[in-house]
Design a protein around this motif. Structure first.
Motif, PDB file in Angstrom:
ATOM      1  N   LEU A   1       0.807  -1.218   0.000  1.00 44.70           N
ATOM      2  CA  LEU A   1       0.000   0.000   0.000  1.00 44.70           C
ATOM      3  C   LEU A   1       0.841   1.270   0.000  1.00 44.70           C
ATOM      4  CD1 LEU A   1      -2.900  -0.817   2.479  1.00 44.70           C
ATOM      5  CD2 LEU A   1      -3.070  -0.460   0.032  1.00 44.70           C
ATOM      6  N   THR A   2       2.104   1.166   0.381  1.00 47.43           N
ATOM      7  CA  THR A   2       2.942   2.358   0.500  1.00 47.43           C
ATOM      8  C   THR A   2       2.969   3.209  -0.765  1.00 47.43           C
ATOM      9  OG1 THR A   2       4.329   1.327   2.195  1.00 47.43           O
ATOM     10  CG2 THR A   2       5.270   3.185   0.981  1.00 47.43           C
ATOM     11  N   PRO A   3       3.139   2.640  -1.977  1.00 43.42           N
ATOM     12  CA  PRO A   3       3.195   3.500  -3.170  1.00 43.42           C
ATOM     13  C   PRO A   3       1.935   4.328  -3.378  1.00 43.42           C
ATOM     14  CG  PRO A   3       4.015   1.303  -3.666  1.00 43.42           C
ATOM     15  CD  PRO A   3       3.413   1.228  -2.314  1.00 43.42           C
ATOM     16  N   ALA A   4       0.782   3.831  -2.931  1.00 42.12           N
ATOM     17  CA  ALA A   4      -0.470   4.564  -3.143  1.00 42.12           C
ATOM     18  C   ALA A   4      -0.515   5.859  -2.349  1.00 42.12           C
ATOM     19  CB  ALA A   4      -1.664   3.686  -2.774  1.00 42.12           C
ATOM     20  N   PHE A   5       0.299   5.980  -1.298  1.00 42.44           N
ATOM     21  CA  PHE A   5       0.289   7.176  -0.457  1.00 42.44           C
ATOM     22  C   PHE A   5       1.588   7.966  -0.581  1.00 42.44           C
ATOM     23  CE2 PHE A   5      -2.686   4.222   1.471  1.00 42.44           C
ATOM     24  CZ  PHE A   5      -3.789   5.029   1.672  1.00 42.44           C
ATOM     25  N   HIS A   6       2.347   7.706  -1.634  1.00 46.00           N
ATOM     26  CA  HIS A   6       3.573   8.464  -1.854  1.00 46.00           C
ATOM     27  C   HIS A   6       3.224   9.891  -2.250  1.00 46.00           C
ATOM     28  CE1 HIS A   6       7.444   9.690  -3.605  1.00 46.00           C
ATOM     29  NE2 HIS A   6       7.968   8.743  -2.838  1.00 46.00           N
ATOM     30  N   TYR A   7       4.090  10.831  -1.868  1.00 46.04           N
ATOM     31  CA  TYR A   7       3.827  12.240  -2.167  1.00 46.04           C
ATOM     32  C   TYR A   7       3.634  12.472  -3.665  1.00 46.04           C
ATOM     33  CZ  TYR A   7       5.008  13.530   2.611  1.00 46.04           C
ATOM     34  OH  TYR A   7       5.008  13.664   3.982  1.00 46.04           O
ATOM     35  N   ASP A   8       4.402  11.772  -4.486  1.00 48.49           N
ATOM     36  CA  ASP A   8       4.273  11.970  -5.933  1.00 48.49           C
ATOM     37  C   ASP A   8       2.915  11.522  -6.441  1.00 48.49           C
ATOM     38  OD1 ASP A   8       6.810  13.027  -6.085  1.00 48.49           O
ATOM     39  OD2 ASP A   8       7.765  11.089  -6.506  1.00 48.49           O
ATOM     40  N   ILE A   9       2.311  10.522  -5.775  1.00 47.98           N
ATOM     41  CA  ILE A   9       0.980  10.061  -6.173  1.00 47.98           C
ATOM     42  C   ILE A   9      -0.081  11.067  -5.741  1.00 47.98           C
ATOM     43  CG2 ILE A   9      -0.710   8.206  -5.914  1.00 47.98           C
ATOM     44  CD1 ILE A   9       1.716   7.408  -7.528  1.00 47.98           C
ATOM     45  N   LEU A  10       0.128  11.701  -4.593  1.00 49.90           N
ATOM     46  CA  LEU A  10      -0.873  12.621  -4.055  1.00 49.90           C
ATOM     47  C   LEU A  10      -0.784  14.022  -4.654  1.00 49.90           C
ATOM     48  CD1 LEU A  10      -0.683  11.635  -0.280  1.00 49.90           C
ATOM     49  CD2 LEU A  10      -2.313  10.842  -1.991  1.00 49.90           C
ATOM     50  N   LYS A  11       0.349  14.379  -5.250  1.00 50.21           N
ATOM     51  CA  LYS A  11       0.518  15.737  -5.770  1.00 50.21           C
ATOM     52  C   LYS A  11      -0.576  16.146  -6.751  1.00 50.21           C
ATOM     53  CE  LYS A  11       5.523  16.285  -5.190  1.00 50.21           C
ATOM     54  NZ  LYS A  11       6.828  16.394  -5.902  1.00 50.21           N
ATOM     55  N   PRO A  12      -0.961  15.294  -7.730  1.00 49.56           N
ATOM     56  CA  PRO A  12      -1.990  15.741  -8.688  1.00 49.56           C
ATOM     57  C   PRO A  12      -3.324  16.096  -8.050  1.00 49.56           C
ATOM     58  CG  PRO A  12      -0.848  13.775  -9.491  1.00 49.56           C
ATOM     59  CD  PRO A  12      -0.429  13.962  -8.079  1.00 49.56           C
ATOM     60  N   TYR A  13      -3.575  15.581  -6.828  1.00 49.77           N
ATOM     61  CA  TYR A  13      -4.866  15.843  -6.195  1.00 49.77           C
ATOM     62  C   TYR A  13      -4.888  17.171  -5.444  1.00 49.77           C
ATOM     63  CZ  TYR A  13      -5.635  10.887  -7.114  1.00 49.77           C
ATOM     64  OH  TYR A  13      -5.771   9.661  -7.724  1.00 49.77           O
ATOM     65  N   VAL A  14      -3.723  17.758  -5.208  1.00 50.94           N
ATOM     66  CA  VAL A  14      -3.673  18.995  -4.436  1.00 50.94           C
ATOM     67  C   VAL A  14      -4.425  20.106  -5.154  1.00 50.94           C
ATOM     68  CG1 VAL A  14      -2.146  20.760  -3.483  1.00 50.94           C
ATOM     69  CG2 VAL A  14      -1.514  18.356  -3.318  1.00 50.94           C
ATOM     70  N   GLY A  15      -4.258  20.203  -6.476  1.00 46.72           N
ATOM     71  CA  GLY A  15      -4.979  21.223  -7.224  1.00 46.72           C
ATOM     72  C   GLY A  15      -6.482  21.052  -7.140  1.00 46.72           C
ATOM     73  N   LEU A  16      -6.963  19.793  -7.183  1.00 44.04           N
ATOM     74  CA  LEU A  16      -8.403  19.538  -7.062  1.00 44.04           C
ATOM     75  C   LEU A  16      -8.906  19.927  -5.678  1.00 44.04           C
ATOM     76  CD1 LEU A  16      -8.534  16.034  -8.818  1.00 44.04           C
ATOM     77  CD2 LEU A  16      -9.148  18.247  -9.797  1.00 44.04           C
ATOM     78  N   MET A  17      -8.125  19.601  -4.644  1.00 43.30           N
ATOM     79  CA  MET A  17      -8.524  19.992  -3.291  1.00 43.30           C
ATOM     80  C   MET A  17      -8.578  21.512  -3.157  1.00 43.30           C
ATOM     81  SD  MET A  17      -6.203  17.312  -1.094  1.00 43.30           S
ATOM     82  CE  MET A  17      -6.220  15.554  -1.443  1.00 43.30           C
ATOM     83  N   ALA A  18      -7.569  22.178  -3.727  1.00 40.68           N
ATOM     84  CA  ALA A  18      -7.541  23.636  -3.634  1.00 40.68           C
ATOM     85  C   ALA A  18      -8.721  24.252  -4.373  1.00 40.68           C
ATOM     86  CB  ALA A  18      -6.223  24.158  -4.200  1.00 40.68           C
ATOM     87  N   ASP A  19      -9.123  23.665  -5.506  1.00 45.10           N
ATOM     88  CA  ASP A  19     -10.291  24.169  -6.226  1.00 45.10           C
ATOM     89  C   ASP A  19     -11.545  24.110  -5.366  1.00 45.10           C
ATOM     90  OD1 ASP A  19      -8.808  24.738  -8.444  1.00 45.10           O
ATOM     91  OD2 ASP A  19      -9.318  22.900  -9.525  1.00 45.10           O
ATOM     92  N   SER A  20     -11.744  22.970  -4.702  1.00 40.25           N
ATOM     93  CA  SER A  20     -12.929  22.823  -3.854  1.00 40.25           C
ATOM     94  C   SER A  20     -12.912  23.820  -2.703  1.00 40.25           C
ATOM     95  CB  SER A  20     -13.008  21.389  -3.312  1.00 40.25           C
ATOM     96  OG  SER A  20     -13.116  20.450  -4.364  1.00 40.25           O
ATOM     97  N   VAL A  21     -11.750  24.031  -2.102  1.00 40.69           N
ATOM     98  CA  VAL A  21     -11.650  24.988  -1.000  1.00 40.69           C
ATOM     99  C   VAL A  21     -11.900  26.402  -1.503  1.00 40.69           C
ATOM    100  CG1 VAL A  21     -10.094  25.983   0.711  1.00 40.69           C
ATOM    101  CG2 VAL A  21     -10.091  23.520   0.317  1.00 40.69           C
ATOM    102  N   ARG A  22     -11.396  26.719  -2.709  1.00 42.28           N
ATOM    103  CA  ARG A  22     -11.579  28.057  -3.253  1.00 42.28           C
ATOM    104  C   ARG A  22     -13.064  28.359  -3.475  1.00 42.28           C
ATOM    105  NH1 ARG A  22      -8.521  32.078  -2.719  1.00 42.28           N
ATOM    106  NH2 ARG A  22      -6.726  30.824  -3.355  1.00 42.28           N
ATOM    107  N   VAL A  23     -13.824  27.366  -3.951  1.00 43.93           N
ATOM    108  CA  VAL A  23     -15.267  27.560  -4.137  1.00 43.93           C
ATOM    109  C   VAL A  23     -15.934  27.874  -2.808  1.00 43.93           C
ATOM    110  CG1 VAL A  23     -17.413  26.423  -4.810  1.00 43.93           C
ATOM    111  CG2 VAL A  23     -15.364  26.100  -6.189  1.00 43.93           C
ATOM    112  N   MET A  24     -15.565  27.127  -1.766  1.00 42.80           N
ATOM    113  CA  MET A  24     -16.152  27.353  -0.451  1.00 42.80           C
ATOM    114  C   MET A  24     -15.787  28.737   0.082  1.00 42.80           C
ATOM    115  SD  MET A  24     -15.572  25.165   3.056  1.00 42.80           S
ATOM    116  CE  MET A  24     -13.881  25.781   3.199  1.00 42.80           C
ATOM    117  N   LEU A  25     -14.539  29.147  -0.084  1.00 41.41           N
ATOM    118  CA  LEU A  25     -14.120  30.452   0.411  1.00 41.41           C
ATOM    119  C   LEU A  25     -14.827  31.589  -0.322  1.00 41.41           C
ATOM    120  CD1 LEU A  25     -10.262  29.911   0.877  1.00 41.41           C
ATOM    121  CD2 LEU A  25     -12.053  29.881   2.616  1.00 41.41           C
TER     122      LEU A  25
END
Length: 357
Positions: A146-170
């Motif tokens: 399971l370790t590769p699934a939680f590597h920083y390089d795997i999670l990086k592409p999702y940061v922009g999507l998370m930021a988009d959702s937060v920006r809508v809320m703000l």
């Protein structure tokens, strides 16, 4: 002759004999079990002789002291009395040692003792034997997969999507803040969380926050319905008429906001107080109250006290986070405990401690 063999008196005599033998066997088994429990309790008393604890009932242990609505208060009281560790008697021959000291916990977390199965045995038929219940080499094999699934390089592409959702809320909040009335953020944050999960886990195209019909009361408008709110949210997502995310001015930050992972890191670097508040909240209310381990070999703690093999120890994270020996005024909400450079929190903060790591 056959009548005498089958007479009621002979039948009753045979049944009573069988009952007598069965009663003797049951009594013998009870005596053997009672002797085993007595010897096990004596062994526990000898193992715990270096660790004082409040008086306990010989059968019910400390259970009577832990009322359902006062358990946390009792833990805090015990931590004040025994800041390092103390035994907790569950009932006659069942006990474990509660650890409240960071140095004690460091010793246990540095070992490879198996998890205590008592808290988890009820979960096995429900969730099966996965990472939560496995031990030893099998746990390491599953964890490695399971370790590769939680590597920083795997999670990086999702940061922009998370930021988009937060920006809508703000952006929704910016509109509502001008109404000079309290703002209940629970529903907003829940919807933002759902929006993030739908995008990251299910590749949803669009925004749940935009697609959801606006509540006139929630949006602060009684006549326009959801049109104005939806338009502003669409702009925040980078639709025509609004600069895309990453090219607009970020409130309170100098210059235009960057994009993606770098933007997320820059924001975190410039809001240390928010991080301090989050850590302090996790200290006061840890999501994982404790971790159980069963000692596979004897252990000696930094102060010289020791425990033999077979003892169950409980790393009381709640007790550690409310230990006045570690945290001055532990019941006070004080984010400055986690100020950058503070040595106080480096070894005594375990908000999400689980598994061998």
């Amino acid at each position: 002759m056959s009548v005498s063999v089958l007479s009621p008196s002979r039948l009753l005599g045979g049944v009573s004999g069988i009952l007598q033998v069965a009663s003797l066997l049951i009594l013998l088994l009870l005596l053997i079990k009672a002797a085993q429990l007595y010897l096990h309790r004596q062994w526990l008393l000898k193992a715990f002789q270096q660790f004082p604890c409040p008086p306990s009932h010989w059968l019910f242990g400390h259970k009577q002291e832990f009322q359902q609505d006062q358990e946390l208060q009792r833990i805090r009281k015990w931590v004040e009395m025994f800041p390092s560790a103390c035994p907790l008697w569950l009932w006659g021959g069942k006990a474990r040692v509660q650890l409240h000291d960071p140095d004690y916990m460091k010793v246990i977390l540095g070992r490879s003792d198996p998890k205590s199965q008592d808290p988890y045995r009820f979960l096995a038929p429900w969730i099966g034997y996965g990472l939560l219940l496995l031990n030893g080499q099998t746990w390491f094999q599953h964890r490695r997969m399971l370790t590769p699934a939680f590597h920083y390089d795997i999670l990086k592409p999702y940061v922009g999507l998370m930021a988009d959702s937060v920006r809508v809320m703000l952006d929704k909040w910016e509109k509502l803040l001008g109404q000079d009335s309290p703002l209940e953020v629970f529903q907003h944050v829940s919807l933002m969380t759902l929006d993030t999960i739908m995008k990251c886990a299910f590749s949803h195209q669009g925004s749940i926050q935009v697609d959801r019909p606006s509540d006139p009361t929630e949006e602060g408008s009684t006549t326009e319905g959801g049109g104005a709110g939806e338009g502003q949210e669409e702009e925040a997502l980078g639709f025509p008429g609004h600069p895309p995310f990453g090219q607009r001015e970020a409130p309170g930050l100098p210059g235009p906001c960057c994009s993606g992972w770098a933007c997320f890191r820059n924001h975190l670097d410039q809001m240390p107080y928010t991080t301090m508040c989050i850590k302090e909240a996790l200290r006061l209310y840890p999501p994982v109250p404790g971790i159980g381990r069963e000692l596979s070999t004897p252990v000696t703690f930094p102060d010289g006290r020791s425990l033999p093999k077979g003892i169950t120890v409980m790393l009381s994270i709640y007790g550690l986070h409310h230990n006045p020996k570690v945290w001055p005024n532990p019941e006070v909400f004080d984010p400055s405990r986690f100020a950058p450079g503070s040595a106080q929190h480096s070894h005594a903060f375990l908000p999400f401690s689980g598994g061998s790591r």
